[in-house]
Structures are given as C-alpha cells and as structure tokens.
Design an enzyme around this catalytic site. Sequence first.
Site, PDB file in Angstrom:
ATOM      1  N   LEU A  75       0.866  -1.068  -0.058  1.00  0.00           N
ATOM      2  CA  LEU A  75       0.194  -0.070   0.054  1.00  0.00           C
ATOM      3  C   LEU A  75       0.748   1.384   0.068  1.00  0.00           C
ATOM      4  O   LEU A  75       0.793   2.173  -0.883  1.00  0.00           O
ATOM      5  CB  LEU A  75      -0.940  -0.114   1.315  1.00  0.00           C
ATOM      6  N   ALA A  78       2.348   1.590  -3.237  1.00  0.00           N
ATOM      7  CA  ALA A  78       1.360   2.285  -4.312  1.00  0.00           C
ATOM      8  C   ALA A  78       1.116   3.830  -3.967  1.00  0.00           C
ATOM      9  O   ALA A  78       0.835   4.348  -4.934  1.00  0.00           O
ATOM     10  CB  ALA A  78       0.276   1.448  -4.204  1.00  0.00           C
ATOM     11  N   GLU A  79       1.094   4.137  -2.753  1.00  0.00           N
ATOM     12  CA  GLU A  79       0.976   5.514  -2.331  1.00  0.00           C
ATOM     13  C   GLU A  79       2.182   6.581  -2.655  1.00  0.00           C
ATOM     14  O   GLU A  79       1.987   7.564  -3.176  1.00  0.00           O
ATOM     15  CB  GLU A  79       0.609   5.740  -0.899  1.00  0.00           C
ATOM     16  N   SER A  80       3.347   5.968  -2.311  1.00  0.00           N
ATOM     17  CA  SER A  80       4.445   6.916  -2.429  1.00  0.00           C
ATOM     18  C   SER A  80       5.847   6.441  -3.177  1.00  0.00           C
ATOM     19  O   SER A  80       6.495   7.290  -3.393  1.00  0.00           O
ATOM     20  CB  SER A  80       4.846   7.451  -0.974  1.00  0.00           C
ATOM     21  N   TYR A 168      -5.336  -0.685  -7.859  1.00  0.00           N
ATOM     22  CA  TYR A 168      -4.765  -0.566  -6.634  1.00  0.00           C
ATOM     23  C   TYR A 168      -5.096  -1.783  -5.747  1.00  0.00           C
ATOM     24  O   TYR A 168      -4.031  -2.279  -5.204  1.00  0.00           O
ATOM     25  CB  TYR A 168      -5.451   0.661  -6.086  1.00  0.00           C
TER      26      TYR A 168
END
Length: 182
Positions: A75, A78-80, A168
């Site tokens: 996660l 995927a975010e940063s 995602y």
Amino acid sequence: MLPLIPIAIVGTAVYGVWRYFNPQAAQDAATSISESVSEAVQNITDLFPKAAPYQDAITGAQDKYGIPSNYLAKLLNAESSFDPAIISGQRKSSVGAVGIAQFMPATAAELGVNPTDPMSAIDGAGRYLSQLYAQFGNWPEAIAAYNWGSGNVSKKGLSKAPAETVNYVQKIAGVDIRQSGG
C-alpha cells in the site's frame, strides 16, 4: 472385519515413530519447513529496496494491527513509491495528499498523524487500514476504501469502483475485485 484406520492417523503415528528414532532428521525437517515458510513471505526490502529505512515500522504496524504480510508495504509503495520527495511532503499529489501514506490533511488530522513523519504516518496508515477492515470485514474492500474512500465503497460497491481502485486492490491484495464479486 477390521475398521479402516484413517490415513492421517497412520501418517501421524509413522511420523512420531520416525521422529523418535531420528531426532536430528526431524529437527532438520522442521528447520527446512520453517525456512520454506519464511521464504514464502517475502522480505519487504526484497520487494521494495527503498523501503529499507521503514521496514521495522511497517512490519511492526502490520503485526500491531493484524494486517496480512506485506499488504501495508505494498500500500505504501502504491501511495508513495518510497520517494523521498513524496515522503517529506516536498511533492504533494494533485488532490493534496501528503507523505508516505498519502494522507489527505483532514484524514491525517482525524487520525492524529503527522503525514510528513514517516513513522507516524506508517502507524497511522496501519491503524486506518485496520479500521477500514473492521468496517468492511474483508481486505479487498478495506484496501479499496483506503484508495477510493469508505463512502464510495459503502454507497456504490466494488462493482462500480474506478479502474484506478481496481488496479490498486490488485497490486496490494492480488485480487481482481470485479472478478471476485468484491
């Protein structure tokens, strides 16, 4: 006629006898099994080398909040992408999300998280994901809610999730929410 003895009982008995007479072989087998299990759960830095400074915090949050192995690491990636400019807040998303976990300012405030402090944000992301899991009862919906918002998941359902959210969830949980009935 003799009753049939279930194979599992016979197998267990044979293993017990073998283990009794071969304690070193039994220990070697147990060690081999243990190593195989730990190889199956990949090390976070094997998946994402740039996550090395955060590995302990990620693993700790996953354990603390009951998150499946590497879901939180995936996660955060995927975010940063573990990009220092994103983590520090130097670069924000187009909608204003900040930090390693890409918290919106209101969500960060609600959780009491400093989004540009990676340790605070990692723990906050773990706590938030755990809260979403408690709300929805399954990981695909919890992950979708992290990305798309819990209101959207509740009102529209996963079948209406945008492609970004479908991808995602696939990246993190390995589940196609459109195929699984999500």
